[in-house]
Design an enzyme around this catalytic site. Sequence first.
Site, PDB file in Angstrom:
ATOM      1  N   ASN A   1      -6.170   3.406 -12.457  1.00 15.89           N
ATOM      2  CA  ASN A   1      -5.154   2.452 -12.026  1.00 15.89           C
ATOM      3  C   ASN A   1      -3.792   3.069 -12.286  1.00 15.89           C
ATOM      4  OD1 ASN A   1      -4.084  -0.158 -11.197  1.00 15.89           O
ATOM      5  ND2 ASN A   1      -3.563  -0.476 -13.355  1.00 15.89           N
TER       6      ASN A   1
ATOM      7  N   GLU B   1       5.795   7.041  -9.098  1.00 17.47           N
ATOM      8  CA  GLU B   1       4.392   6.701  -8.860  1.00 17.47           C
ATOM      9  C   GLU B   1       3.817   7.513  -7.711  1.00 17.47           C
ATOM     10  OE1 GLU B   1       3.434   2.555  -8.434  1.00 17.47           O
ATOM     11  OE2 GLU B   1       5.095   1.963  -9.741  1.00 17.47           O
TER      12      GLU B   1
ATOM     13  N   GLY C   1       0.782  -1.236   0.000  1.00 19.00           N
ATOM     14  CA  GLY C   1       0.000   0.000   0.000  1.00 19.00           C
ATOM     15  C   GLY C   1       0.811   1.282   0.000  1.00 19.00           C
TER      16      GLY C   1
ATOM     17  N   ASN D   1       1.459   3.252  -2.561  1.00 18.03           N
ATOM     18  CA  ASN D   1       0.740   4.276  -3.314  1.00 18.03           C
ATOM     19  C   ASN D   1      -0.460   4.799  -2.522  1.00 18.03           C
ATOM     20  OD1 ASN D   1       1.783   5.038  -6.013  1.00 18.03           O
ATOM     21  ND2 ASN D   1       1.757   2.839  -6.364  1.00 18.03           N
TER      22      ASN D   1
ATOM     23  N   HIS E   1       0.152   1.947 -13.252  1.00 18.61           N
ATOM     24  CA  HIS E   1       0.923   0.819 -13.776  1.00 18.61           C
ATOM     25  C   HIS E   1       2.394   1.206 -13.823  1.00 18.61           C
ATOM     26  CE1 HIS E   1       1.528  -2.889 -15.991  1.00 18.61           C
ATOM     27  NE2 HIS E   1       2.319  -2.227 -16.817  1.00 18.61           N
TER      28      HIS E   1
ATOM     29  N   ILE F   1     -11.208  -6.177 -12.077  1.00 20.08           N
ATOM     30  CA  ILE F   1     -12.448  -5.565 -11.638  1.00 20.08           C
ATOM     31  C   ILE F   1     -13.606  -6.124 -12.462  1.00 20.08           C
ATOM     32  CG2 ILE F   1     -13.700  -3.393 -11.360  1.00 20.08           C
ATOM     33  CD1 ILE F   1     -11.358  -3.677  -9.468  1.00 20.08           C
TER      34      ILE F   1
ATOM     35  N   ASP G   1      -4.980  -2.984 -18.186  1.00 25.60           N
ATOM     36  CA  ASP G   1      -4.026  -1.928 -18.582  1.00 25.60           C
ATOM     37  C   ASP G   1      -4.371  -1.323 -19.945  1.00 25.60           C
ATOM     38  OD1 ASP G   1      -2.620  -2.572 -16.239  1.00 25.60           O
ATOM     39  OD2 ASP G   1      -1.432  -4.078 -17.287  1.00 25.60           O
TER      40      ASP G   1
END
Length: 216
Positions: free
Chosen positions: A106, A178, A11, A13, A108, A92, A149
Amino acid sequence: MRLAVFASGEGTNFQAILDAIDAGTLPAEAVCCVSNTPDAGALSRAKHHNVPTEVIAPASFDTAASFGHALLDALRAYDVTFVALAGYMQKIPPTVVEAYRGSMTNIHPALLPAFGGQGMYGMHVHRAVLEYGVHWTGATVHLVDEEYDHGPIVLQEPVPVYADDTPDALADRVREVEHQLYPEALRLFAEDRVHQDGRTIRIQDAAPRRSPTDSD
């Protein structure tokens, strides 16, 4: 923005998002953290910040549809307006994608569409980047659709690949990017500055982004 963050792992991010909210640079409220695994580090981070948590494991449901209904029930219970996938290692369900189309992102760890798709996550991506011999990788924030993606790209940031890189060293540099890029992208959505035209995303009042080859 009433934000739900989906995470399966440590976690980091999610932590960057929480830090941006606490700093006042992301006008959002993290209203829940959803994980598919009960031992995700992201859940501990959520509890530390008094963010409600939900563990919804796909294996607990007979069908993908029932799994999707459970996710939607949780999101509706918290009146979620936006979903951020942050290291969520589960596809999802289509019903959830449809319910939050245009309001689910999202992040990536590569420059999509390169090094994306099913099976391309985490260290698998960084190993593939090094094996292929590219000189640049990076991070991509994109909208979520029914394919891995694949959704329209919102923001990207390049990261150089060095000749002596290891997967771990490369992962660390990409992760730093990120942690800056994802809160920035979410802020743009929270400020209603993201406009979609097919696969093209336009950012209202966006400053020009520099190319990695630009000189000072």
